[in-house]
Design a protein around this motif. Structure first.
Motif, PDB file in Angstrom:
ATOM      1  N   PRO A 108     -38.514  -9.689 -28.506  1.00 43.99           N
ATOM      2  CA  PRO A 108     -37.509 -10.744 -28.709  1.00 43.99           C
ATOM      3  C   PRO A 108     -36.354 -10.717 -27.720  1.00 43.99           C
ATOM      4  O   PRO A 108     -35.545 -11.637 -27.713  1.00 43.99           O
ATOM      5  CB  PRO A 108     -37.007 -10.472 -30.131  1.00 43.99           C
ATOM      6  CG  PRO A 108     -37.268  -9.033 -30.360  1.00 43.99           C
ATOM      7  CD  PRO A 108     -38.497  -8.687 -29.580  1.00 43.99           C
ATOM      8  N   ALA A 109     -36.231  -9.671 -26.901  1.00 48.10           N
ATOM      9  CA  ALA A 109     -35.150  -9.618 -25.916  1.00 48.10           C
ATOM     10  C   ALA A 109     -35.661  -8.917 -24.665  1.00 48.10           C
ATOM     11  O   ALA A 109     -36.278  -7.845 -24.748  1.00 48.10           O
ATOM     12  CB  ALA A 109     -33.938  -8.892 -26.481  1.00 48.10           C
ATOM     13  N   LEU A 110     -35.409  -9.535 -23.502  1.00 49.09           N
ATOM     14  CA  LEU A 110     -35.872  -8.996 -22.230  1.00 49.09           C
ATOM     15  C   LEU A 110     -34.690  -8.721 -21.316  1.00 49.09           C
ATOM     16  O   LEU A 110     -33.610  -9.296 -21.473  1.00 49.09           O
ATOM     17  CB  LEU A 110     -36.826  -9.989 -21.543  1.00 49.09           C
ATOM     18  CG  LEU A 110     -38.092 -10.377 -22.313  1.00 49.09           C
ATOM     19  CD1 LEU A 110     -38.862 -11.466 -21.557  1.00 49.09           C
ATOM     20  CD2 LEU A 110     -38.981  -9.167 -22.547  1.00 49.09           C
ATOM     21  N   ALA A 111     -34.919  -7.841 -20.346  1.00 46.77           N
ATOM     22  CA  ALA A 111     -33.897  -7.509 -19.354  1.00 46.77           C
ATOM     23  C   ALA A 111     -34.581  -7.353 -17.999  1.00 46.77           C
ATOM     24  O   ALA A 111     -35.809  -7.210 -17.899  1.00 46.77           O
ATOM     25  CB  ALA A 111     -33.161  -6.221 -19.740  1.00 46.77           C
ATOM     26  N   CYS A 112     -33.772  -7.387 -16.949  1.00 45.98           N
ATOM     27  CA  CYS A 112     -34.299  -7.206 -15.596  1.00 45.98           C
ATOM     28  C   CYS A 112     -34.811  -5.779 -15.434  1.00 45.98           C
ATOM     29  O   CYS A 112     -34.148  -4.814 -15.834  1.00 45.98           O
ATOM     30  CB  CYS A 112     -33.204  -7.512 -14.578  1.00 45.98           C
ATOM     31  SG  CYS A 112     -33.689  -7.193 -12.865  1.00 45.98           S
TER      32      CYS A 112
ATOM     33  N   ARG B 132     -31.303  -3.970 -15.234  1.00 38.29           N
ATOM     34  CA  ARG B 132     -31.140  -3.946 -16.697  1.00 38.29           C
ATOM     35  C   ARG B 132     -30.239  -5.065 -17.226  1.00 38.29           C
ATOM     36  O   ARG B 132     -29.799  -5.027 -18.367  1.00 38.29           O
ATOM     37  CB  ARG B 132     -30.595  -2.603 -17.185  1.00 38.29           C
ATOM     38  CG  ARG B 132     -31.422  -1.399 -16.780  1.00 38.29           C
ATOM     39  CD  ARG B 132     -32.805  -1.458 -17.404  1.00 38.29           C
ATOM     40  NE  ARG B 132     -33.491  -0.178 -17.320  1.00 38.29           N
ATOM     41  CZ  ARG B 132     -34.319   0.191 -16.345  1.00 38.29           C
ATOM     42  NH1 ARG B 132     -34.532  -0.649 -15.319  1.00 38.29           N
ATOM     43  NH2 ARG B 132     -34.938   1.350 -16.378  1.00 38.29           N
ATOM     44  N   ALA B 133     -29.945  -6.078 -16.407  1.00 39.43           N
ATOM     45  CA  ALA B 133     -29.149  -7.208 -16.895  1.00 39.43           C
ATOM     46  C   ALA B 133     -29.999  -8.057 -17.839  1.00 39.43           C
ATOM     47  O   ALA B 133     -31.204  -8.221 -17.622  1.00 39.43           O
ATOM     48  CB  ALA B 133     -28.673  -8.070 -15.725  1.00 39.43           C
ATOM     49  N   PRO B 134     -29.418  -8.596 -18.924  1.00 37.38           N
ATOM     50  CA  PRO B 134     -30.202  -9.431 -19.844  1.00 37.38           C
ATOM     51  C   PRO B 134     -30.835 -10.611 -19.105  1.00 37.38           C
ATOM     52  O   PRO B 134     -30.194 -11.261 -18.271  1.00 37.38           O
ATOM     53  CB  PRO B 134     -29.170  -9.897 -20.868  1.00 37.38           C
ATOM     54  CG  PRO B 134     -28.084  -8.872 -20.815  1.00 37.38           C
ATOM     55  CD  PRO B 134     -28.019  -8.417 -19.386  1.00 37.38           C
ATOM     56  N   ALA B 135     -32.084 -10.896 -19.422  1.00 33.69           N
ATOM     57  CA  ALA B 135     -32.804 -12.011 -18.813  1.00 33.69           C
ATOM     58  C   ALA B 135     -32.394 -13.303 -19.497  1.00 33.69           C
ATOM     59  O   ALA B 135     -32.537 -13.444 -20.725  1.00 33.69           O
ATOM     60  CB  ALA B 135     -34.305 -11.792 -18.928  1.00 33.69           C
TER      61      ALA B 135
ATOM     62  N   CYS C 192     -33.810 -12.787 -11.490  1.00 30.70           N
ATOM     63  CA  CYS C 192     -32.554 -12.240 -11.985  1.00 30.70           C
ATOM     64  C   CYS C 192     -31.389 -12.780 -11.161  1.00 30.70           C
ATOM     65  O   CYS C 192     -31.392 -12.713  -9.928  1.00 30.70           O
ATOM     66  CB  CYS C 192     -32.585 -10.712 -11.935  1.00 30.70           C
ATOM     67  SG  CYS C 192     -31.046  -9.926 -12.464  1.00 30.70           S
ATOM     68  N   ALA C 193     -30.366 -13.302 -11.854  1.00 26.54           N
ATOM     69  CA  ALA C 193     -29.198 -13.846 -11.159  1.00 26.54           C
ATOM     70  C   ALA C 193     -28.339 -12.750 -10.553  1.00 26.54           C
ATOM     71  O   ALA C 193     -27.557 -13.013  -9.628  1.00 26.54           O
ATOM     72  CB  ALA C 193     -28.360 -14.680 -12.135  1.00 26.54           C
ATOM     73  N   ALA C 194     -28.478 -11.523 -11.020  1.00 28.09           N
ATOM     74  CA  ALA C 194     -27.634 -10.431 -10.528  1.00 28.09           C
ATOM     75  C   ALA C 194     -28.215  -9.760  -9.296  1.00 28.09           C
ATOM     76  O   ALA C 194     -27.516  -9.517  -8.314  1.00 28.09           O
ATOM     77  CB  ALA C 194     -27.413  -9.400 -11.634  1.00 28.09           C
ATOM     78  N   CYS C 195     -29.536  -9.429  -9.343  1.00 25.59           N
ATOM     79  CA  CYS C 195     -30.125  -8.665  -8.230  1.00 25.59           C
ATOM     80  C   CYS C 195     -31.300  -9.356  -7.580  1.00 25.59           C
ATOM     81  O   CYS C 195     -31.837  -8.862  -6.578  1.00 25.59           O
ATOM     82  CB  CYS C 195     -30.547  -7.274  -8.715  1.00 25.59           C
ATOM     83  SG  CYS C 195     -31.941  -7.300  -9.852  1.00 25.59           S
ATOM     84  N   GLY C 196     -31.745 -10.478  -8.127  1.00 28.67           N
ATOM     85  CA  GLY C 196     -32.864 -11.197  -7.550  1.00 28.67           C
ATOM     86  C   GLY C 196     -34.227 -10.662  -7.951  1.00 28.67           C
ATOM     87  O   GLY C 196     -35.245 -11.147  -7.471  1.00 28.67           O
TER      88      GLY C 196
END
Length: 695
Positions: free
Chosen positions: A422-426, A430-433, A465-469
């Protein structure tokens, strides 16, 4: 017994010069074109079904002579209101009206069936006043929609009529599970003797041949109430519990003595059973929160099981709670009240602390023989043996409990989150997707599915990912279906069954199996579970919620109570947490008393009364400027709150008053809402008294 406190609107509490005399009733004056009124009691007082708060009062209408016989108190009627035909309920017939103008006529008696009893009218009015709501809103919750075909069906004989094949054999008497409690038999004797005991019951864990022992105990209490000549009402959180209690009542009572009321019956069948209760053909009712208003005749006992479950809180205005509805009803009807559960809420503990209710609990010796053996995964001996246990989702202690338990029968695995992932991350940072369209959280429905947004439903096949691509994701939270998949691989020869949102199991057999369930959906195992593992304790304990400790302990104890006596229970949480300590000792009472003391010191419910105002910033601030709050009230906020879709700016203000000022707060808020309604304010402010989600 407690006595009703005077209403804050009671004229006796005001200076004499502030009390205005009510005008004397005047003879009814029918409007032009109104047919000849009834000769006796020509005025009908009607509760009109209108959503406008400033019109929350009954209105008088002329009863035409042609409708005189059918226009009895409690029937559904149609009246003309503000130029439109609307529904309503006829509350009473009067000789004259206090209205000095001309009265419109009663357009139609929809049905001669008096579906609204005086007791339910009084209860609905009390609930509306307590929660700053309207009578019409509460009556929509109390009375189900009409089905003409069901009303026209032949009425079966009353339950005391002898069936064609002769009388049924007498049901087994005796205290049943109540014999395990020192005060159990005296509680039953009070019910059978026509008394009205009010008790908070801390139930023992365990299951019997006929299901969970709490259901059998409730059935025995209902049986004794009916034996004393009065009716009984049992309200449970969900359909699974209703199924279990219905089976226990069927074994304890005569055929036809009770009905079960749940939403999944369908409108026609639900109305058919509701009419059986109204007509006195069934003397006991078991159901979910809507059954709290069931028209049981001569109510002698009201039962609410597991009052901490949020399913007891109504989702529709005015958002009442089952526990408070039944407490009001028991007080007004002079009936007994039983608040039961394995755990205990702070609200129930306050009732005991004030002396309004007594307690029913087993001795510590009995509790020790019946409770499971609880072992936290973070205990020092396990960490010394397995250093990886600190970070593992399933440490070696949990694996050993699963393997050992499966040799003796079914094993329960409780998972706090439903779904797959139910919850994913990069994977990299580790930033929330997040969804690129609405910024909602991404999730996975299965092992071979693409990520999708839980808010807008769009597939995020090209996510970056918007933070690291990064383009790869990892699991941030593991759901029940993924857990069942992993356990199926680890135990390939064992059947894995799931119970949750996609389908709730009421019972499972005694054969060995792995049962993966979300909190509240745990099925009852025949003979009890041989072992259990409570996963991801951090997910329950880490929520930003005032009730987090109370709710976590409640969910754990509800699952642990399904185990066999002294069976092994592994909880994956830090043993130093107070909720874990209460589970280890099986001592919910001390935990609830400490919780109540902490909330009293900090000024949190139930030590105080709170209300929340939620809406647009302008509307909330406007209402705060208009409401006349009682003395001692505190205004907290307003502060921004998250909207369901994130596309609206919403704020919430909290109002806090001493507990004794609760009725004054509700009256002030209802008055402010009425003023806004009268001037047709464009934006609605949601008012909620004593909400569950304070923080």
């Amino acid at each position: 017994m407690t006595h009703a406190s005077p209403s804050p609107d009671d004229g006796a509490l005001l200076p004499l010069d502030a009390v205005r005399e009510r005008p004397a009733p005047v003879p009814a004056k029918p409007a032009k074109g109104v047919p000849e009124p009834a000769a006796v009691l020509p005025v009908a007082r009607v509760a009109v079904d209108t959503p406008l708060p400033h019109l929350d009062r009954p209105f008088d209408y002329i009863v035409p002579a042609a409708a005189d016989a059918d226009a009895v108190p409690g029937v559904r009627v149609r009246v003309r209101f503000a130029g439109k035909l609307v529904d309503g309920f006829l509350l009473e017939r009067l000789e004259a009206s206090e209205h000095e103008g001309k009265l419109a006529r009663l357009e139609k008696v929809v049905s001669p069936e008096p579906v609204l009893t005086p007791e339910i009218v009084a209860l609905a009015r009390a609930v509306a006043d307590r929660y700053a709501g309207t009578l019409a809103d509460v009556l929509r919750l109390a009375v189900p929609p009409r089905h003409a075909k069901v009303e026209a069906e032949a009425v079966p004989p009353p339950p005391d009529a002898e069936p064609p094949d002769g009388p049924e054999p007498a049901r087994e008497a005796g205290p049943g599970p109540w014999a395990d409690y020192p005060d159990g038999e005296s509680f039953l004797a009070a019910l059978a003797g026509g008394l009205s005991p009010r008790s908070v019951w801390t139930a023992l864990p365990g299951t019997g041949e006929g299901g969970p022992q709490w259901a059998t105990a409730v059935a025995v209490a209902v049986r004794e109430t009916l034996r004393g000549g009065r009716g009984a009402l049992v309200v449970l959180p969900d359909g699974k519990d209703v199924t279990l209690a219905d089976a226990a009542l069927s074994a304890a009572l005569e055929p036809g003595a009770h009905v079960a009321l749940t939403a999944d019956l369908g409108p026609a069948e639900r109305y058919r059973r509701w009419l059986r209760v109204l007509r006195g053909q069934a003397r006991a009712v078991v159901g979910t929160r809507g059954a709290a208003f069931a028209p049981v005749r001569d109510l002698g006992l009201a039962v609410v099981w597991d009052d901490g479950d949020d399913l007891h809180a109504e989702r529709l205005a005015p958002y009442p709670h089952t526990r408070e509805i039944l407490a009001l009803r028991a007080h007004q009807s002079r009936a007994g009240l039983l608040i039961g559960g394995y755990a205990r809420t702070a609200e129930a503990t306050r009732l005991v602390a004030t002396g309004w209710a007594g307690t029913i609990a087993a001795t510590r010796e009995t509790v020790r023989t019946r409770a499971p053996r609880v072992r936290p995964a973070g205990e020092d001996s396990e960490l010394a043996r397995d250093e990886a246990a600190r970070a593992a989702r399933l440490p070696s202690l949990a694996w050993r409990a699963l393997r050992t338990g499966l040799t003796a029968g079914p094993v329960l695995v409780q998972v706090p989150r439903r779904g797959y992932l139910p919850a994913l991350a990069c994977q990299n940072c580790r930033a929330p997707a997040r969804c690129g369209h609405c910024s909602g959280p991404l999730a996975l429905r299965g092992g071979h599915a693409a990520p999708y947004c839980r808010w807008c439903g769009r597939i995020a096949g090209q996510w970056r990912c918007a933070a690291c691509g990064g383009v790869r994701v990892r699991a941030q939270v593991v759901g029940a279906r993924r857990t069942a998949e992993e356990l199926g691989r680890a135990f390939p020869s064992v059947q894995v069954r799931t119970s949750g949102k996609d389908g709730v199991l009421a019972t499972v057999g005694a054969a060995r199996a792995l049962v993966v369930a979300t909190p509240g959906a745990e099925p009852v195992a025949e003979g009890g579970y041989a072992a259990a593992v409570l996963l991801d304790g951090w997910a329950l304990l880490g929520r930003p919620d005032l009730r987090v400790a109370e709710e976590t302990l409640r969910r754990w104890m509800n699952a642990a109570a399904l185990l066999r006596p002294r069976a092994e229970l592994v909880v994956l949480a830090d043993s130093s947490v107070l909720a874990v300590q209460a589970l280890l000792r099986w001592d919910p009472v001390t935990h609830a008393e400490r919780e109540l003391a902490d909330r009293t010191e900090l000024g949190f419910p139930p030590a105080v009364r709170m209300a929340t105002l939620t809406g647009s910033p302008a509307a909330v601030r406007e209402m705060l400027g208009e409401v006349v709050l009682p003395e001692g009230a505190q205004v907290l906020g307003p502060v921004p709150v998250d909207s369901p879709r994130g596309d609206q700016v919403r704020e919430r203000a909290m109002l806090r008053v001493p507990r004794g000022a609760g009725p004054a707060l509700a009256a002030a808020l209802k008055g402010a809402v009425g003023v806004r309604s009268a001037r047709k304010a464009p934006e609605v402010v949601r008012v909620c008294i004593d909400p569950l989600d304070v923080i």
